[in-house]
Structures are given as C-alpha cells and as structure tokens.
Design a protein around this motif. Sequence first.
Motif, PDB file in Angstrom:
ATOM      1  N   PRO A  88       0.827  -1.214   0.000  1.00 51.38           N
ATOM      2  CA  PRO A  88       0.000   0.000   0.000  1.00 51.38           C
ATOM      3  C   PRO A  88       0.860   1.263   0.000  1.00 51.38           C
ATOM      4  CG  PRO A  88      -0.767  -1.561   1.648  1.00 51.38           C
ATOM      5  CD  PRO A  88       0.553  -2.074   1.155  1.00 51.38           C
ATOM      6  N   VAL A  89       0.322   2.313  -0.603  1.00 51.26           N
ATOM      7  CA  VAL A  89       0.988   3.620  -0.661  1.00 51.26           C
ATOM      8  C   VAL A  89       0.063   4.647  -0.023  1.00 51.26           C
ATOM      9  CG1 VAL A  89       1.964   5.391  -2.171  1.00 51.26           C
ATOM     10  CG2 VAL A  89       2.167   2.954  -2.794  1.00 51.26           C
ATOM     11  N   LYS A  90       0.582   5.416   0.906  1.00 48.15           N
ATOM     12  CA  LYS A  90      -0.243   6.441   1.557  1.00 48.15           C
ATOM     13  C   LYS A  90      -0.761   7.436   0.525  1.00 48.15           C
ATOM     14  CE  LYS A  90       0.682   7.918   5.703  1.00 48.15           C
ATOM     15  NZ  LYS A  90       1.314   8.480   6.934  1.00 48.15           N
ATOM     16  N   GLU A 108      16.219  -7.786  11.663  1.00 46.80           N
ATOM     17  CA  GLU A 108      16.978  -6.589  11.280  1.00 46.80           C
ATOM     18  C   GLU A 108      15.973  -5.560  10.780  1.00 46.80           C
ATOM     19  OE1 GLU A 108      20.114  -7.313   8.487  1.00 46.80           O
ATOM     20  OE2 GLU A 108      20.981  -8.976   9.630  1.00 46.80           O
ATOM     21  N   VAL A 109      15.905  -4.402  11.420  1.00 41.48           N
ATOM     22  CA  VAL A 109      15.013  -3.339  10.958  1.00 41.48           C
ATOM     23  C   VAL A 109      15.778  -2.434  10.013  1.00 41.48           C
ATOM     24  CG1 VAL A 109      15.481  -1.785  12.923  1.00 41.48           C
ATOM     25  CG2 VAL A 109      13.319  -1.605  11.662  1.00 41.48           C
ATOM     26  N   GLU A 110      15.119  -1.983   8.946  1.00 40.02           N
ATOM     27  CA  GLU A 110      15.814  -1.206   7.927  1.00 40.02           C
ATOM     28  C   GLU A 110      14.883  -0.159   7.297  1.00 40.02           C
ATOM     29  OE1 GLU A 110      18.258  -3.378   5.276  1.00 40.02           O
ATOM     30  OE2 GLU A 110      18.686  -4.953   6.751  1.00 40.02           O
ATOM     31  N   LEU A 111      15.494   0.874   6.753  1.00 36.70           N
ATOM     32  CA  LEU A 111      14.815   1.781   5.842  1.00 36.70           C
ATOM     33  C   LEU A 111      14.847   1.165   4.455  1.00 36.70           C
ATOM     34  CD1 LEU A 111      13.612   4.619   5.055  1.00 36.70           C
ATOM     35  CD2 LEU A 111      15.983   5.302   4.605  1.00 36.70           C
ATOM     36  N   ALA A 112      13.691   1.050   3.816  1.00 34.61           N
ATOM     37  CA  ALA A 112      13.624   0.587   2.432  1.00 34.61           C
ATOM     38  C   ALA A 112      13.204   1.742   1.534  1.00 34.61           C
ATOM     39  CB  ALA A 112      12.640  -0.565   2.289  1.00 34.61           C
ATOM     40  N   LEU A 113      13.740   1.759   0.331  1.00 33.74           N
ATOM     41  CA  LEU A 113      13.296   2.712  -0.682  1.00 33.74           C
ATOM     42  C   LEU A 113      12.779   1.937  -1.873  1.00 33.74           C
ATOM     43  CD1 LEU A 113      15.524   3.022  -3.260  1.00 33.74           C
ATOM     44  CD2 LEU A 113      16.901   3.870  -1.359  1.00 33.74           C
ATOM     45  N   VAL A 114      11.860   2.552  -2.600  1.00 32.00           N
ATOM     46  CA  VAL A 114      11.286   1.908  -3.784  1.00 32.00           C
ATOM     47  C   VAL A 114      11.495   2.822  -4.991  1.00 32.00           C
ATOM     48  CG1 VAL A 114       9.625   0.601  -2.423  1.00 32.00           C
ATOM     49  CG2 VAL A 114       8.948   2.811  -3.366  1.00 32.00           C
ATOM     50  N   ILE A 115      11.832   2.197  -6.102  1.00 31.12           N
ATOM     51  CA  ILE A 115      12.145   2.927  -7.330  1.00 31.12           C
ATOM     52  C   ILE A 115      10.857   3.186  -8.117  1.00 31.12           C
ATOM     53  CG2 ILE A 115      13.413   2.824  -9.512  1.00 31.12           C
ATOM     54  CD1 ILE A 115      15.211   3.207  -7.088  1.00 31.12           C
ATOM     55  N   GLY A 134       9.480   6.350  -3.134  1.00 30.00           N
ATOM     56  CA  GLY A 134       9.048   6.457  -1.751  1.00 30.00           C
ATOM     57  C   GLY A 134       9.883   5.607  -0.818  1.00 30.00           C
ATOM     58  N   TYR A 135       9.464   5.607   0.456  1.00 28.30           N
ATOM     59  CA  TYR A 135      10.210   4.938   1.520  1.00 28.30           C
ATOM     60  C   TYR A 135       9.239   4.179   2.422  1.00 28.30           C
ATOM     61  CZ  TYR A 135      13.882   8.258   0.198  1.00 28.30           C
ATOM     62  OH  TYR A 135      14.805   8.986  -0.507  1.00 28.30           O
ATOM     63  N   ILE A 164       4.057   2.374   2.163  1.00 28.66           N
ATOM     64  CA  ILE A 164       5.016   3.304   1.559  1.00 28.66           C
ATOM     65  C   ILE A 164       4.547   4.747   1.745  1.00 28.66           C
ATOM     66  CG2 ILE A 164       5.961   4.102  -0.661  1.00 28.66           C
ATOM     67  CD1 ILE A 164       5.777   1.125  -1.571  1.00 28.66           C
ATOM     68  N   THR A 165       5.488   5.611   2.104  1.00 30.32           N
ATOM     69  CA  THR A 165       5.285   7.057   2.098  1.00 30.32           C
ATOM     70  C   THR A 165       6.044   7.637   0.906  1.00 30.32           C
ATOM     71  OG1 THR A 165       5.015   7.208   4.501  1.00 30.32           O
ATOM     72  CG2 THR A 165       5.707   9.208   3.354  1.00 30.32           C
ATOM     73  N   LYS A 166       5.382   8.460   0.116  1.00 31.63           N
ATOM     74  CA  LYS A 166       6.031   9.018  -1.073  1.00 31.63           C
ATOM     75  C   LYS A 166       7.238   9.886  -0.703  1.00 31.63           C
ATOM     76  CE  LYS A 166       1.777   9.204  -3.807  1.00 31.63           C
ATOM     77  NZ  LYS A 166       0.857  10.111  -4.519  1.00 31.63           N
ATOM     78  N   ALA A 167       8.196   9.922  -1.604  1.00 36.22           N
ATOM     79  CA  ALA A 167       9.416  10.692  -1.372  1.00 36.22           C
ATOM     80  C   ALA A 167       9.135  12.185  -1.229  1.00 36.22           C
ATOM     81  CB  ALA A 167      10.417  10.444  -2.501  1.00 36.22           C
ATOM     82  N   THR A 168       8.038  12.648  -1.787  1.00 34.11           N
ATOM     83  CA  THR A 168       7.673  14.055  -1.626  1.00 34.11           C
ATOM     84  C   THR A 168       7.279  14.387  -0.193  1.00 34.11           C
ATOM     85  OG1 THR A 168       5.451  13.436  -2.373  1.00 34.11           O
ATOM     86  CG2 THR A 168       6.943  14.397  -4.011  1.00 34.11           C
TER      87      THR A 168
END
Length: 231
Positions: A15-17, A80-87, A105-106, A143-147
């Motif tokens: 899902p994307v916010k 392991e907790v991580e920051l993920a980014l999506v292209i 987004g992230y 996911i939260t958008k990069a904006t």
Amino acid sequence: MTAHLFQLPEALTIPVKGEAAEYPVGRIFCVGRNYAAHAEEMGYEVDREAPFYFTKSPTAAVLSGSTAAYPLGTENYHYEVELALVIGSDVTRATSEEAEVAIYGYCCALDMTRRDLQLKERVKQRPWDLGKDVEQSAVFSTITKATDFTPADQRIHLSVNGDLRQDSTLSLLVHKVADIVADLSKYYHLRAGDVILTGTPEGVGPVVPGDVISGGIDGLDPISLTIGASI
C-alpha cells in the motif's frame, strides 16, 4: 496466447499512503553492513568505499502485520530493521542527483535472517543465499512518497515483545540512499518495482515462535511481524 502448466503466485503489492493503487514488488536488493556499529558486531570494519549487495526473491516479501512461520533449517533466526526505498522510474548509470529523482518512496522493512546459515556460508566464502533469501523474510510497511519524507536523522528502532533491541538514527547510514541507488545503477537497469533495503543498525538478535516484532522509523508507518510455528 500461451497456456501455462500452472500459475505462479502474484507479486506482493505494498500500500501507498494517499493512493488507491498499490506498489508491486519486483526485485529486492539489500545493502550489507551499512551501519558501522552493526558491521563491528558482526566482526567486520565497515567498507566506506562502496556498498555491497545481496538479494531476496520477490516471493520472500510479506506485509507488516503478517504472521510468518519460523523458517526451515535454522536454530538462530534474526531480526533486522531497515529503511527501504522503492524505485519509481528507470535509472541506469545515474548520478546521485538523478538517482534521487528515481526514488518513489520509503517504508520500514525487516530483513529476517537465518544467521547460523549465513555465518556458516561466510566462513566458507560462499554466497549468503541460504541465510538471507528466506521465505517470508522481507517485510514491508506502507510506503510514504518521497515528496513527503526525506531521510535525515530520524530515529530507527525495533522491539521484541515490547523490549527495545535496536535504537539508532538514519544519520548513521554509511552510504546514503541516493548514493546507493547511483552505485547499484552501475550494475543493473533499475526500474519501477525494484525495492532496496538500506541496512540495519546494531542490536540484531534471535527470535523464536510466539515472538512479536515491532519497529519504526520516525515519519513512516510502523512495522510488525509475529513469528509463527515452523511448518
């Protein structure tokens, strides 16, 4: 139209916010030892020259809130907790500036690991696949958008059954997100659907069936996973 002997599972969608449509997961890339303190706890000095990578199969992906079976073949299963980014767009041989534009987004992620198998293969200088590419081992929150989110010094943390185990900040990432995308784009034609986990801070450790993992990154939706019985 070609007939298939059987149907493969559909790709997981995240899902994307703010969006009705969801993000389909294609390839999953992961950055190893991207926090100096985690590299140290694993017995290594961090490599500051360039990131290195391993991969997980898209079928390893599950959503936050899932119950994942304790995996086969391990007696030492780690969180392991991580920051993920999506292209979000095609990017190849990019500069850091071009790479940043390609990030859609992230989200928070978990890179679950059969640590005993990873270490066994590491000693033999063999690939980490048995340790890292594990069923239901790549967990993603919304996911939260990069904006709406820029990685900086946000807190990243993880608890098991309410006990804090990992607690750090994104400012301690050795290789920053745009630099990771730019570097990886030297070796792959990155495209929408590609997901990159950027590394975990120190404090990794084992879980057993019945444990509940919860974590978060300030400014992003939290993440959770329940460890179920082995099947």
